[in-house]
Motif scaffolding. Sequence first.
Motif, mmCIF file in Angstrom:
data_model
loop_
_atom_site.group_PDB
_atom_site.id
_atom_site.type_symbol
_atom_site.label_atom_id
_atom_site.label_comp_id
_atom_site.label_asym_id
_atom_site.label_seq_id
_atom_site.Cartn_x
_atom_site.Cartn_y
_atom_site.Cartn_z
ATOM 1 N N SER A 266 0.859 -1.184 0.000
ATOM 2 C CA SER A 266 0.000 0.000 0.000
ATOM 3 C C SER A 266 0.895 1.234 0.000
ATOM 4 C CB SER A 266 -0.925 0.007 1.231
ATOM 5 O OG SER A 266 -0.157 0.011 2.420
ATOM 6 N N VAL A 267 0.321 2.355 -0.359
ATOM 7 C CA VAL A 267 1.090 3.590 -0.407
ATOM 8 C C VAL A 267 1.380 4.058 1.013
ATOM 9 C CG1 VAL A 267 1.075 6.015 -1.091
ATOM 10 C CG2 VAL A 267 0.147 4.291 -2.626
ATOM 11 N N PRO A 268 2.644 4.176 1.402
ATOM 12 C CA PRO A 268 2.953 4.614 2.769
ATOM 13 C C PRO A 268 2.581 6.075 2.974
ATOM 14 C CG PRO A 268 4.973 4.427 1.476
ATOM 15 C CD PRO A 268 3.870 3.880 0.632
ATOM 16 N N ALA A 269 1.936 6.365 4.085
ATOM 17 C CA ALA A 269 1.526 7.743 4.354
ATOM 18 C C ALA A 269 2.714 8.608 4.745
ATOM 19 C CB ALA A 269 0.477 7.766 5.454
ATOM 20 N N LEU A 270 3.683 8.020 5.462
ATOM 21 C CA LEU A 270 4.848 8.769 5.926
ATOM 22 C C LEU A 270 6.026 8.424 5.026
ATOM 23 C CD1 LEU A 270 4.515 8.344 9.799
ATOM 24 C CD2 LEU A 270 3.501 10.090 8.306
ATOM 25 N N ARG A 271 6.476 9.374 4.229
ATOM 26 C CA ARG A 271 7.514 9.097 3.257
ATOM 27 C C ARG A 271 8.288 10.365 2.950
ATOM 28 N NH1 ARG A 271 2.403 8.982 0.643
ATOM 29 N NH2 ARG A 271 2.213 10.540 -1.030
ATOM 30 N N GLY A 272 9.493 10.194 2.419
ATOM 31 C CA GLY A 272 10.316 11.330 2.037
ATOM 32 C C GLY A 272 11.513 10.850 1.236
ATOM 33 N N THR A 273 12.250 11.772 0.672
ATOM 34 C CA THR A 273 13.443 11.440 -0.086
ATOM 35 C C THR A 273 14.650 12.128 0.536
ATOM 36 O OG1 THR A 273 13.163 13.299 -1.626
ATOM 37 C CG2 THR A 273 12.153 11.195 -2.240
ATOM 38 N N GLY A 274 15.814 11.493 0.406
ATOM 39 C CA GLY A 274 17.055 12.064 0.912
ATOM 40 C C GLY A 274 18.212 11.155 0.561
ATOM 41 N N ASP A 275 19.393 11.716 0.524
ATOM 42 C CA ASP A 275 20.595 10.966 0.167
ATOM 43 C C ASP A 275 21.097 10.234 1.406
ATOM 44 O OD1 ASP A 275 22.951 9.978 -0.818
ATOM 45 O OD2 ASP A 275 23.910 11.918 -1.129
ATOM 46 N N VAL A 276 20.607 9.025 1.612
ATOM 47 C CA VAL A 276 20.869 8.311 2.864
ATOM 48 C C VAL A 276 22.293 7.764 2.938
ATOM 49 C CG1 VAL A 276 18.450 7.681 3.077
ATOM 50 C CG2 VAL A 276 20.032 6.086 1.969
ATOM 51 N N ASP A 277 22.952 7.561 1.784
ATOM 52 C CA ASP A 277 24.274 6.940 1.775
ATOM 53 C C ASP A 277 25.385 7.862 1.311
ATOM 54 O OD1 ASP A 277 23.455 7.082 -0.835
ATOM 55 O OD2 ASP A 277 23.433 4.917 -1.182
ATOM 56 N N GLY A 278 25.064 9.131 1.022
ATOM 57 C CA GLY A 278 26.076 10.107 0.670
ATOM 58 C C GLY A 278 26.660 9.947 -0.710
#
Length: 582
Positions: A266-278
């Motif tokens: 299902s589509v997660p309600a809490l989500r975001g994007t970011g460079d997690v590994d640099g």
Amino acid sequence: MLRRLAAGMVVAAALSGVVFATGSALVPAPTLARSVCTGWTSDSIPPDTIRVLRTAGPDAGRVQEVPFRPYVETVMAAEFGAGAPAAAMEAGAVAVKQYAWYRAINWRGGSSGGACYDIVDNGNDQWYLPLSKTPAQSHIDAVARTWTLSIRRGGRFVSTGYWAGSDVACGSNANGVRLMQKSAARCAREGKTAEEILRIYYGESISIVRPGSNDMDGDGYGDAPALVAGADGSVTARLYDGATLRDAPDGATSTGESWPVVLDGSVPALRGTGDVDGDGRADLVYARRSAAGTEVVVSRVLDGGMSSAGLPTDPDRITSAMFAASARTVLQPPAPWWTSSALERDAPPPIALAVADFTGDGRADVALASDDPATGDLAIDVLPSTGSSYGSPARWWTGPHVDVLEAVRAGDFDGDGRVDLALVTSDGSAGTSDGKRAFSVDVLLGDGRGGFTDPHLWSDGAVMGDATTRELAGDWNRDGREDLMLLSENGPAGVIATALVSDGAAFDPKVYRSTATGFRLGVAKLTVSDVNGDGRSDVVAFYDAGAGEGTRVLPLISTGTRLASLPGTIDPTLPWDSVEPF
């Protein structure tokens, strides 16, 4: 940067052997009826190469064309000690890079043997000594962490000088023109960030710009990722390239790049994007509930290789050899990076998630906002990224709720190089006859080390909205400080977009768009991305193209004072009700 000792006298190091930086080439003598040399034109993306006049060794008097990033790293090895504090090293990396970048844009007319050059390899400009100076990992890391960062003064890209200077108190010898290396190191040892150091030495009025926010394919332009719900309920992702969106003519169509890896059921309600590994690419991050409690899941975006349709489902079996076939961007299958402990399993689920580099190490962390069951207060926990997982949550702040919490947004709102949190609240008066509510914003300033300040009121409710209001964070005016944008319906077919522009201590509301027709907020799903790579955040709308027509991906480009529409790209294969922006 060392200087010329006397008129006409240049300091040069004796070089021996013939060893060039990887990819370097001697430049043939062209005809010099020209007004540019390298002729780089972008002030948001660094050049690919730079032309360097060699002044010593076997190629003295000749010009080399050198790959730009190895050039910057090699200059760092000559100009900055490998043991300098990280923040001072990062400030130096910006100064070294932008000084040379400025020269690649602005040719001073230099030539040798009929070949033009942008820069000299000695103290006239910067020491470039590839035969004797090898960058340490600390140099390479500092360049990598600041590669997209640049400085502007009054909106203009400027040259960045630097001297060794004296070992005096932090900022005591600042002159607004040059970074002073020795005293900047003192600043770093006192806990100043690289951005604070740059403002100390180049002036508080400078803008520190990071273009290409939400860049997922590594081309310097922000992209628009979307979640797509299939007929079977499974959720996959699709990427719309920012460089394509910015140049799309009216009526253009595109199906984007489909990543067939199943993310969830299902589509997660809490989500975001970011460079997690640099690695310079934004990744997908979301929270979900499972039998184990709360999980934070990551799907990394990787460079190159085969379509992700052919990848193993086990991330540990994915090897670099699988990516050799092509240049496609690949989405790695999702993997839990953190799962709540047995003690935390029954805790209430988080009510908000923010992805950003809260600890300042170049990797995106996660902040989870939740209701503290013991006190009823709002609690903010930060999960630090190790590059391959998230560490145990640390409580960075807890305090009472204020009015109705509408959104939690992350950004460097005060411009000190540390990520802050904005709590967007309303007075909850949507039940009134006109449905209007007053929106306020409190900012929790981050210290980068384990805590937020108590909330400071930055916007006092002067901006009105309603149940349709969307809250977005981005640097709309390219001043190096994050702002907010509140978008609300303006009648049945219009929109009003009010930017809350940060001055470093408060938000100043400015209307960036107000139309009565042409943009129905009710059929737009919004995200933020710098699609044209100019350092200003833009709004991207996944817009209903009409019955059976699919979805229109419509950029609203920030000019610094308003949001201007581009034609947008239509994806006829994507029903609008099946898509959600990541």
